[in-house]
Write an enzyme that holds these catalytic residues in place. Structure first.
Site, short mmCIF file in Angstrom:
data_model
loop_
_atom_site.label_atom_id
_atom_site.label_comp_id
_atom_site.label_asym_id
_atom_site.label_seq_id
_atom_site.Cartn_x
_atom_site.Cartn_y
_atom_site.Cartn_z
N ASP A 198 -4.68 3.55 -1.69
CA ASP A 198 -5.73 3.89 -0.73
C ASP A 198 -6.23 5.31 -0.95
OD1 ASP A 198 -6.01 1.53 0.97
OD2 ASP A 198 -3.93 1.91 1.54
N GLY A 220 -8.58 3.84 7.42
CA GLY A 220 -8.23 5.23 7.67
C GLY A 220 -6.75 5.48 7.79
N PHE A 221 -6.05 4.54 8.42
CA PHE A 221 -4.63 4.79 8.70
C PHE A 221 -3.80 3.51 8.54
CE2 PHE A 221 -7.17 7.79 11.07
CZ PHE A 221 -6.60 9.00 10.69
N GLY A 222 -2.54 3.71 8.12
CA GLY A 222 -1.61 2.60 8.10
C GLY A 222 -1.04 2.38 9.50
N GLY A 223 -0.36 1.26 9.67
CA GLY A 223 0.38 1.02 10.90
C GLY A 223 -0.45 0.61 12.10
N MET A 263 -12.02 4.54 -0.25
CA MET A 263 -12.66 4.78 1.06
C MET A 263 -13.29 6.16 0.98
SD MET A 263 -9.62 3.06 3.28
CE MET A 263 -8.51 3.21 1.90
N ASP A 313 -6.55 -6.62 4.21
CA ASP A 313 -5.91 -5.30 4.30
C ASP A 313 -5.92 -4.81 5.74
OD1 ASP A 313 -5.04 -2.71 3.86
OD2 ASP A 313 -6.73 -2.11 2.61
N GLY A 314 -4.71 -4.61 6.28
CA GLY A 314 -4.60 -4.03 7.62
C GLY A 314 -3.78 -4.88 8.56
N GLY A 315 -2.62 -4.36 8.94
CA GLY A 315 -1.80 -5.05 9.94
C GLY A 315 -1.13 -6.32 9.45
N HIS A 339 -8.37 1.14 -3.80
CA HIS A 339 -9.28 0.92 -2.67
C HIS A 339 -9.93 2.25 -2.32
CE1 HIS A 339 -9.47 -0.32 1.91
NE2 HIS A 339 -10.66 -0.17 1.38
N MET A 380 -11.28 -5.92 5.59
CA MET A 380 -10.46 -5.01 6.40
C MET A 380 -10.16 -5.66 7.74
SD MET A 380 -9.95 -2.30 4.53
CE MET A 380 -8.96 -1.55 5.83
N MET A 427 -8.72 8.13 0.20
CA MET A 427 -9.50 8.51 1.39
C MET A 427 -10.01 9.94 1.24
SD MET A 427 -7.15 6.92 4.38
CE MET A 427 -6.46 5.26 4.28
N HIS A 472 -1.27 -1.32 -4.26
CA HIS A 472 -2.51 -1.00 -3.55
C HIS A 472 -2.56 0.51 -3.29
CE1 HIS A 472 -5.96 -2.09 -0.99
NE2 HIS A 472 -5.54 -1.15 -0.16
N GLY A 505 1.28 -2.26 4.01
CA GLY A 505 1.72 -0.87 3.89
C GLY A 505 2.97 -0.62 4.69
N SER A 506 2.79 -0.45 6.00
CA SER A 506 3.95 -0.13 6.84
C SER A 506 4.97 -1.25 6.82
CB SER A 506 3.48 0.18 8.26
OG SER A 506 2.63 -0.82 8.74
N SER A 547 0.85 -1.19 0.00
CA SER A 547 0.00 0.00 0.00
C SER A 547 0.89 1.24 0.00
CB SER A 547 -0.89 0.02 1.24
OG SER A 547 -1.42 1.34 1.38
C1 DX5 Z 1 -6.16 1.43 5.77
C2 DX5 Z 1 -5.70 1.08 4.37
C3 DX5 Z 1 -4.62 0.07 4.31
C4 DX5 Z 1 -3.35 0.48 4.99
C5 DX5 Z 1 -2.67 -0.74 5.48
O1 DX5 Z 1 -7.36 2.13 5.68
O2 DX5 Z 1 -6.78 0.57 3.61
O3 DX5 Z 1 -4.36 -0.30 2.96
O4 DX5 Z 1 -2.47 1.17 4.16
O5 DX5 Z 1 -1.55 -0.36 6.18
P1 DX5 Z 1 -0.78 -1.37 7.12
O6 DX5 Z 1 -0.31 -2.50 6.25
O7 DX5 Z 1 0.32 -0.54 7.67
O8 DX5 Z 1 -1.77 -1.84 8.15
ZN ZN Z 2 -6.40 -0.35 1.58
#
Ligand code: DX5
Ligand code: ZN
Length: 218
Positions: free
Chosen positions: A37, A144-147, A70, A175-177, A68, A139, A39, A35, A197-198, A10
């Protein structure tokens, strides 16, 4: 499953001041999808980028652009995302009221249609539209946020969606974590596209991280 596994970094966690270079770097590092994102500061409490930025990074890679959305509403701008170079366009089940229409619109633009569910949304919303989707996105954090930390309570949803998909040619994306610690759990539950992502962008060696994720997936 490992041979069909797709890693989708991401770019939410990339260096936005060098987005084109970052996209080239994850391409060279062996990613499968990019990917993206999107928003809107309304559907989620964060604001990223839209069609003009996607159009700018499109020439930097031939890899699949996995967009994606959002945003709410998404329907009025679906054509703009298609024209900007998206290959897969994923909308949220909690956004536009007429999901069937959004999915049909995406396919009418010659793009793959994805449908995403937030952690609090039941997989039951997918059932009635399963034959209208090319990808289902689960999800495993609040969007909303990475990490953020992976929500293990979503694993059963992944398993039940894999059963619902059966032998249809539908990607099941998570997607997520996602990290080397969590990837095996979701792949074992039936996911075949993993957003990271992170996990990818925090280090300098993207190829090593993508390789480590594939290896940890088993
Ligand atoms: C969150 C995004 C994800 C995010 C994942 O709303 O949809 O794609 O970037 O980030 P990580 O992999 O750091 O959880
Ligand atoms: Zn995403």
């Amino acid at each position: 499953m490992a041979d069909t596994l797709k890693i989708a970094p991401s770019i939410l966690s990339a260096d936005f001041s060098r987005l084109g270079e970052e996209v080239k770097a994850i391409d060279a590092a062996g990613c499968d999808y990019v990917h993206i994102d999107v928003m809107d500061g309304h559907f989620v409490p964060n604001l990223t980028f839209g069609p003009p930025v996607i159009k700018c990074i499109r020439p930097h890679t031939k890899k699949v652009f996995d967009v994606h959305l959002m945003i709410n509403p998404a329907q009025p701008s679906l054509k703009e995302y298609a024209d900007a170079g998206a290959d897969i366009i994923t909308v949220h089940a909690e956004a536009d009221a007429d999901i069937k229409k959004s999915l049909a619109m995406i396919r009418s633009f010659g793009k793959k249609a994805g449908l995403s569910v937030k952690p609090g949304t039941s997989e039951a919303v997918i059932e009635g539209v399963i034959d209208l989707v090319d990808l289902v996105l689960v999800m495993t954090v609040e969007p909303g946020f990475g990490g953020q930390s992976f929500m293990a309570d979503q694993v059963e949803k992944i398993r039940s969606l894999r059963a619902m998909i059966g032998d249809r040619p539908i990607d099941l994306e998570v997607d997520g974590g996602i990290s080397t610690e969590t990837i095996k759990t979701v792949v074992d539950a039936g996911a075949n596209v993993l957003v990271a992502g992170s996990a990818v962008f925090k280090g300098d060696d993207y190829a090593a991280t993508i390789g480590a994720l594939r290896q940890a997936a088993g």
